[in-house]
Design a protein around this motif. Structure first.
Motif, mmCIF file in Angstrom:
data_model
loop_
_atom_site.group_PDB
_atom_site.id
_atom_site.type_symbol
_atom_site.label_atom_id
_atom_site.label_comp_id
_atom_site.label_asym_id
_atom_site.label_seq_id
_atom_site.Cartn_x
_atom_site.Cartn_y
_atom_site.Cartn_z
ATOM 1 N N MET A 55 12.680 -47.057 20.443
ATOM 2 C CA MET A 55 11.812 -48.229 20.582
ATOM 3 C C MET A 55 10.421 -47.826 20.108
ATOM 4 O O MET A 55 9.783 -46.960 20.699
ATOM 5 N N GLU A 56 9.971 -48.436 19.023
ATOM 6 C CA GLU A 56 8.659 -48.090 18.485
ATOM 7 C C GLU A 56 7.543 -48.739 19.292
ATOM 8 O O GLU A 56 7.590 -49.933 19.564
ATOM 9 N N ASP A 57 6.511 -47.955 19.610
ATOM 10 C CA ASP A 57 5.277 -48.529 20.151
ATOM 11 C C ASP A 57 4.339 -48.689 18.961
ATOM 12 O O ASP A 57 3.750 -47.725 18.480
ATOM 13 N N SER A 58 4.235 -49.920 18.486
ATOM 14 C CA SER A 58 3.463 -50.204 17.282
ATOM 15 C C SER A 58 2.125 -50.870 17.600
ATOM 16 O O SER A 58 1.514 -51.479 16.716
ATOM 17 N N ALA A 59 1.663 -50.726 18.833
ATOM 18 C CA ALA A 59 0.414 -51.377 19.246
ATOM 19 C C ALA A 59 -0.762 -50.962 18.373
ATOM 20 O O ALA A 59 -1.660 -51.756 18.126
ATOM 21 N N GLN A 60 -0.730 -49.727 17.898
ATOM 22 C CA GLN A 60 -1.861 -49.237 17.108
ATOM 23 C C GLN A 60 -1.472 -49.002 15.654
ATOM 24 O O GLN A 60 -2.087 -48.189 14.957
ATOM 25 N N SER A 61 -0.458 -49.718 15.195
ATOM 26 C CA SER A 61 -0.041 -49.515 13.794
ATOM 27 C C SER A 61 0.382 -50.824 13.138
ATOM 28 O O SER A 61 1.240 -50.823 12.253
ATOM 29 N N ILE A 62 -0.201 -51.917 13.564
ATOM 30 C CA ILE A 62 0.165 -53.210 12.981
ATOM 31 C C ILE A 62 -0.127 -53.189 11.476
ATOM 32 O O ILE A 62 -1.238 -52.864 11.062
ATOM 33 N N SER A 73 9.726 -52.260 12.742
ATOM 34 C CA SER A 73 10.970 -52.810 12.199
ATOM 35 C C SER A 73 12.039 -51.737 12.009
ATOM 36 O O SER A 73 13.113 -52.012 11.490
ATOM 37 N N MET A 74 11.749 -50.524 12.429
ATOM 38 C CA MET A 74 12.671 -49.424 12.104
ATOM 39 C C MET A 74 13.568 -49.004 13.258
ATOM 40 O O MET A 74 14.696 -48.562 13.046
#
Ligand code: PLP
Length: 95
Positions: A55-62, A73-74
């Motif tokens: 589960m990616e934490d993408s909070a700081q990589s939008i 998306s990965m």
């Protein structure tokens, strides 16, 4: 269990994750930091070899990409944040 960051990228790596995996590991959550993705190719390879979902934490990589694939998306799933201090802040606070 927490995993340390790589001093070059400040993201985690498959090697660091592998050093902390146990039989009890149920999920891997790479945190993509500072507008850049962790190396998802090697993280997903490790996770898939062990049958552990990511589960990616993408909070700081939008908007960040890893080999053309957009952050969040990965993995099996991922999370975002619309808090104003995140990378999205320049577009407004989504309030
Ligand atoms: C990497 C990361 N993930 C998740 C969160 C949580 O975001 P929110 O407060 O929008 O739920 C933050 C917030 O600081 C964050 O920096």
């Amino acid at each position: 269990m927490f995993v340390d960051s790589d001093p070059e990228t400040f993201n985690t790596t498959a090697e660091l994750i592998a050093s902390k995996l146990t039989a009890k590991t149920k999920l891997i959550i790479p945190v993509h930091l500072f507008g850049q993705c962790a190396d998802m190719t090697s993280i997903l390879k490790l996770a898939n070899s062990k049958g552990i979902p990511v589960m990616e934490d993408s909070a700081q990589s939008i908007g960040a990409r890893h080999h053309g694939q957009i952050s969040c998306s990965m993995g099996l799933t991922g999370t975002l944040s619309f808090f104003p201090s995140k990378n999205l802040g320049c577009f407004g606070d989504a309030a």
